[in-house]
Write a protein that holds these residues in place. Structure first.
Motif, PDB file in Angstrom:
ATOM      1  N   UNK A 466       0.815  -1.213   0.000  1.00 48.10           N
ATOM      2  CA  UNK A 466       0.000   0.000   0.000  1.00 48.10           C
ATOM      3  C   UNK A 466       0.851   1.267   0.000  1.00 48.10           C
ATOM      4  N   UNK A 467       1.899   1.293   0.813  1.00 49.90           N
ATOM      5  CA  UNK A 467       2.636   2.548   1.016  1.00 49.90           C
ATOM      6  C   UNK A 467       3.910   2.692   0.188  1.00 49.90           C
ATOM      7  N   UNK A 468       4.461   1.586  -0.327  1.00 49.98           N
ATOM      8  CA  UNK A 468       5.780   1.688  -0.960  1.00 49.98           C
ATOM      9  C   UNK A 468       5.855   1.151  -2.385  1.00 49.98           C
ATOM     10  N   UNK A 469       4.885   0.397  -2.831  1.00 46.24           N
ATOM     11  CA  UNK A 469       5.063  -0.300  -4.108  1.00 46.24           C
ATOM     12  C   UNK A 469       4.298   0.336  -5.247  1.00 46.24           C
ATOM     13  N   UNK A 470       4.019   1.633  -5.122  1.00 41.59           N
ATOM     14  CA  UNK A 470       3.400   2.414  -6.184  1.00 41.59           C
ATOM     15  C   UNK A 470       2.179   1.680  -6.744  1.00 41.59           C
ATOM     16  N   UNK A 471       1.332   1.245  -5.799  1.00 41.48           N
ATOM     17  CA  UNK A 471       0.032   0.643  -6.128  1.00 41.48           C
ATOM     18  C   UNK A 471       0.114  -0.710  -6.826  1.00 41.48           C
ATOM     19  N   UNK A 472       1.283  -1.324  -6.842  1.00 42.49           N
ATOM     20  CA  UNK A 472       1.352  -2.677  -7.396  1.00 42.49           C
ATOM     21  C   UNK A 472       0.626  -3.631  -6.456  1.00 42.49           C
ATOM     22  N   UNK A 473      -0.287  -4.409  -6.991  1.00 46.80           N
ATOM     23  CA  UNK A 473      -1.067  -5.331  -6.162  1.00 46.80           C
ATOM     24  C   UNK A 473      -0.725  -6.767  -6.543  1.00 46.80           C
ATOM     25  N   UNK A 474      -0.327  -7.540  -5.548  1.00 43.70           N
ATOM     26  CA  UNK A 474       0.022  -8.937  -5.787  1.00 43.70           C
ATOM     27  C   UNK A 474      -1.130  -9.834  -5.377  1.00 43.70           C
ATOM     28  N   UNK A 475      -1.543 -10.719  -6.288  1.00 47.55           N
ATOM     29  CA  UNK A 475      -2.556 -11.724  -5.980  1.00 47.55           C
ATOM     30  C   UNK A 475      -1.886 -13.088  -5.922  1.00 47.55           C
ATOM     31  N   UNK A 476      -2.223 -13.852  -4.886  1.00 44.15           N
ATOM     32  CA  UNK A 476      -1.666 -15.188  -4.712  1.00 44.15           C
ATOM     33  C   UNK A 476      -2.764 -16.210  -5.001  1.00 44.15           C
ATOM     34  N   UNK A 477      -2.575 -16.993  -6.052  1.00 44.80           N
ATOM     35  CA  UNK A 477      -3.626 -17.853  -6.580  1.00 44.80           C
ATOM     36  C   UNK A 477      -3.425 -19.311  -6.176  1.00 44.80           C
ATOM     37  N   UNK A 498       3.652 -10.206 -17.362  1.00 44.66           N
ATOM     38  CA  UNK A 498       4.535  -9.046 -17.571  1.00 44.66           C
ATOM     39  C   UNK A 498       3.727  -7.838 -18.027  1.00 44.66           C
ATOM     40  N   UNK A 499       2.743  -8.063 -18.893  1.00 48.13           N
ATOM     41  CA  UNK A 499       1.891  -6.973 -19.383  1.00 48.13           C
ATOM     42  C   UNK A 499       1.089  -6.357 -18.240  1.00 48.13           C
ATOM     43  N   UNK A 500       0.543  -7.211 -17.368  1.00 51.99           N
ATOM     44  CA  UNK A 500      -0.254  -6.722 -16.237  1.00 51.99           C
ATOM     45  C   UNK A 500       0.606  -5.913 -15.267  1.00 51.99           C
ATOM     46  N   UNK A 501       1.819  -6.394 -15.015  1.00 52.89           N
ATOM     47  CA  UNK A 501       2.716  -5.660 -14.109  1.00 52.89           C
ATOM     48  C   UNK A 501       3.036  -4.279 -14.669  1.00 52.89           C
ATOM     49  N   UNK A 502       3.353  -4.232 -15.952  1.00 51.05           N
ATOM     50  CA  UNK A 502       3.787  -2.984 -16.556  1.00 51.05           C
ATOM     51  C   UNK A 502       2.649  -1.978 -16.685  1.00 51.05           C
ATOM     52  N   UNK A 503       1.494  -2.432 -17.139  1.00 46.95           N
ATOM     53  CA  UNK A 503       0.420  -1.510 -17.488  1.00 46.95           C
ATOM     54  C   UNK A 503      -0.638  -1.336 -16.402  1.00 46.95           C
TER      55      UNK A 503
END
Length: 824
Positions: A466-477, A498-503
């Motif tokens: 939330x505070x450090x990863x510039x809104x990158x959200x990790x889902x564990x499936x 890779x596309x989801x991470x970048x965009x």
């Protein structure tokens, strides 16, 4: 002049000591340096273990002692091995061995004494522990001399004077500062070696400054001599945004203020001993934390001011484990002064440190956090002090909760930013992290929360994201059912990650895979290029064990994906939802089963803030349920639904004619993956009935599967068949019947379609003859079509049309649900 402190890991091996020497050579070229060293890595623990064994009359203390002796002698031997022999070097080595031998003989006598009197007092423990720092500093000083480096050894006990509170002595600064200034004023050598951690009382007895006290030693010396800076050399490249052992994305913090460093170190950042900051803060002397193994790394600089990182007002997130939460409460406290004074005086008398305090404005309760090791003693003491009030039921006996941890969000700039606490608590809430207590100071530099120890890793990862990863959200499936559709889903995830991470700043990790035979779980994520081999080499599959893995890993943003048609799997969803693990279901059984179970799943999804999505239940990858939900939530009302919902049946009737047998077409549909492995599920119409039931329920109607009127087209023999093979035999035998259905429709120039209808709270499914001009008439291949007649679309329906069967489109529907969760 600079003061350098090297921790136990930095002097824990011959190789590391060589790195320390290289650092000292480089830094001493430009200025004099004072060097504080800890005991060789692991020696302090071994000294404690040896003392406890001796105290418990366990003769194995000798084994521990021998290990301590051998570690030091091996280091001496290896270090001198690479130094060119001459008379001076040999003399120094001999002298060092004798010196260390004398000290270790003293240690052996001390351990023998502990063994004989069966006692290990705090005073004796301090003397015992002092041997570690003495030996390490002595060894390094002799090695420097053997290398012709200008160095001297000074016993810190002759400089730092304390009171007689053993194990954590208080420094008497007036005398200490005088001693340090006097010594260094006359000190000529370029490098001065000093043992850390140890000191001497005014009575001349050995004392220590507490575990981690070597940092404090360096700070005390630096403040006394007005050093240019203090360098704390350790095994990490500075203080991190959070614990890098628990959060892989944690990164070093380049700059900290003194206040931030105090907060982070107090709340668990073990790189820095909390009292270290105070002496140098008064003199505005910078502290720099560096990595002995990577001296080129920038590290962390701690000063009175710092530059903003430009990313987040939060500087770091730390945690303390082993916390107990004690609560004093009762109506007798309200409006009565003195309760807090009596409570905290009691704890002070017991020498119990309070880590966190919070009190309700009603004055009905006071809650405080302490070390778990002090919990029993604290409860007994407080219950004794308030015995009278407890007996009169004005107060309740002290409530003690254990197995807790504290997490703290720290930052100087938090005060000027609104919503930090809101983000913190909403992030924890979304991940089902229950907060037991909250504390926030008026400075707003620290927001602390008490949580269960099992939630620490998930909490730190969630907050860091939330505070450090510039809104990158990790889902564990966690995926169960990796057949045709499951394999395509894994391919799509691997292809698009890779596309989801970048965009879109979404990181998808497949953590668990299971089929009916095997399962594999990897907390670090399964290599999707080799997932089949990982799965084949996995453990025996078990639904409950697969769930237990997901629960025990307790990863943030976890998602369970069911790509089966299994009833047992469908009825395990509540377990996942109650752990705030979202559920994505291709399986229709849960949503078309008992209405009470369907409602329960919806309620659990809301209560535990876990998504329950099942778009692929109807129309595979088509956004049918999503469209319906948008209509309903926007206030529209469903009048009726007309649909062709079976891609497999549509494929069959679009390809069946008088030139092909019905049996051959059904076989082809099965082979191409348009039907379930058991085609009776599709051809019986039960699958379509389940789909229209789900649409009716999503429209707000409480219906059961038995409420759906079904007009089956199969023969009685086909409906009664017990096996797939027997079913196919009936298709061959009853070919004439199926040809008659076709000829009857053809004679009227109609198309055969298996249609589902819902209107006025009633639903039916069955084979229909569709005239030319109807939207269903030209429905091609395996396509589905749904027409929503609503209050807003009363005459011209809202139509959703497209491929409604096939592994690729079904997998894409599951993928879309996963992305919906990521965007939630």
């Amino acid at each position: 002049m600079k003061v350098l402190k090297f921790g136990g890991t930095s002097v824990g091996s011959v190789e590391n000591i060589k790195k320390v020497i290289a650092i000292l050579q480089q830094q001493s070229e430009t200025s004099k340096i004072a060097v504080v060293v800890s005991a060789v890595g692991g020696i302090t623990d071994k000294l404690i273990e040896a003392g406890e064994l001796a105290c418990n009359k366990n003769p194995d203390y000798v084994v521990k002692y021998n290990k301590i002796w051998s570690i030091h002698n091996e280091i001496i031997e290896e270090l001198f091995k690479n130094i060119e022999d001459d008379e001076t070097v040999l003399e120094l080595q001999t002298e060092l061995v004798e010196n260390i031998g004398t000290k270790l003989n003293e240690l052996r006598s001390l351990l023998n004494g502990i063994y004989l009197i069966n006692e290990l007092s705090p005073k004796t423990k301090d003397k015992l522990l002092s041997y570690g720092e003495y030996c390490s500093s002595t060894i390094i000083s002799y090695i420097l001399k053997a290398l012709r480096i200008d160095a001297a050894l000074k016993n810190t006990q002759e400089l730092i004077i304390t009171d007689s509170v053993f194990n954590n002595a208080r420094v008497i600064f007036e005398q200490t500062n005088k001693n340090i200034k006097s010594y260094f004023k006359n000190q000529k050598q370029t490098i001065t070696l000093l043992p850390g951690f140890v000191s001497k009382s005014t009575n001349g007895e050995t004392t220590t400054l507490g575990r981690g006290g070597s940092d404090y030693t360096a700070s005390i010396i630096a403040a006394a001599i007005n050093a240019k800076e203090v360098q704390i050399w350790t095994d990490v490249s500075g203080m991190f945004t959070t614990n890098p052992k628990l959060v892989k994305q944690a990164s070093p913090i380049s700059e900290l203020s003194y206040q931030e460093a105090i907060e982070l170190s107090h709340f668990g950042a073990k790189v820095l001993y909390p009292p270290t900051v105070m002496p140098v803060l008064r003199k505005n002397i910078p502290i720099v934390i560096k990595n002995t193994m990577k001296p080129e790394a920038i590290g962390t600089k701690i000063t009175s001011t710092k530059k903003s990182n430009g990313i987040s007002p939060v500087t770091g997130i730390s945690n303390i484990d082993g916390i107990a939460l004690l609560t004093l409460q009762g109506n007798g406290m309200v409006g009565i002064p003195g309760f807090s004074k009596r409570l905290f005086e009691t704890l002070a008398q017991e020498k119990i440190n309070i880590i966190l305090i919070t009190q309700a404005s009603s004055e009905h309760s006071i809650c405080f956090g302490i070390s778990e090791s002090d919990a029993i003693r604290a409860k007994e003491a407080i219950d004794t002090v308030f015995e009278f009030e407890i007996a009169l039921q004005r107060l309740e006996p002290i409530l003690s909760e254990t197995d807790l941890s504290i997490i703290a969000v720290v930052g100087d700039n938090m005060k000027s930013h609104q919503g930090i606490s809101g983000k913190m608590f909403s992030t924890l809430g979304k991940n089902n992290v229950n907060i037991r207590a909250i504390a926030q100071g008026a400075s707003e530099r620290n927001i602390s929360a008490v949580i269960h120890k099992n939630d620490v890793k998930k909490a730190l990862n969630s907050l860091h994201e939330q505070f450090f990863e510039i809104k990158t959200k990790q889902l564990n499936l966690f995926i169960t059912g990796v057949g045709n559709v499951g394999e395509r889903l894994i391919q799509q995830i691997n292809q698009q990650n890779a596309y989801l991470k970048k965009n879109f700043k979404i990181n998808l990790r497949v953590v668990g895979l299971s089929n009916s035979r095997k399962m594999v779980v990897d907390e670090d994520g399964i290599d999707l290029k080799n997932w089949k081999s990982h799965l084949n080499n996995g453990e025996t599959a078990s639904l409950n064990e697969f769930f237990n893995h997901a629960k025990n890993l307790n990863l943030r943003n976890s998602v369970f994906i069911d790509i089966t048609a299994n009833t047992e799997v469908a009825y395990i969803y509540p377990k996942y939802l109650k752990e705030s693990i979202s559920v994505v279901a291709c399986n229709k059984i849960a949503c078309s089963g008992d209405i009470h179970y369907y409602n329960q799943l919806k309620e659990l999804s809301r209560r535990y803030n876990a998504s329950f999505l099942f778009e692929t239940n109807v129309g595979a990858g088509l956004p049918i349920i999503d469209t319906l939900n948008h209509l309903v939530t926007s206030g529209d009302e469903i009048n009726s639904i007309q649909a062709v919902l079976s891609g497999s049946l549509n494929f069959i009737f679009n390809n069946f004619n008088n030139n092909t047998s019905f049996f051959e077409i059904v076989k082809q549909a099965q082979a191409e993956g348009y039907t379930e492995p058991d085609p009776r599920i599709d051809l019986s119409g039960i699958d379509v009935a389940r789909k229209i039931l789900i649409l009716a329920r999503e429209s707000g109607y409480q219906m059961e599967l038995d409420d759906i009127e079904s007009n089956y087209f199969l023969t009685e023999e086909a409906m009664k068949s017990n096996t797939v093979e027997a079913f196919f035999e009936t298709l061959k035998q009853d070919e004439g019947y199926y040809q008659k259905l076709y000829e009857d429709a053809k004679s009227k120039e109609y198309q055969l379609k298996f249609v589902a209808e819902f209107a006025n709270g009633k639903a039916n499914v069955g084979l229909r003859q569709i005239p030319e001009g109807h939207p269903f008439y030209n429905l091609e291949g395996k396509d589905n079509i749904v027409m929503f007649y609503t209050k807003r679309y009363p005459e011209q329906p809202l139509i959703v049309k497209g491929a409604g069967a096939g592994a690729d489109v079904t997998a894409s529907g599951l993928f879309a649900d996963i992305i919906r969760i990521a965007n939630n």
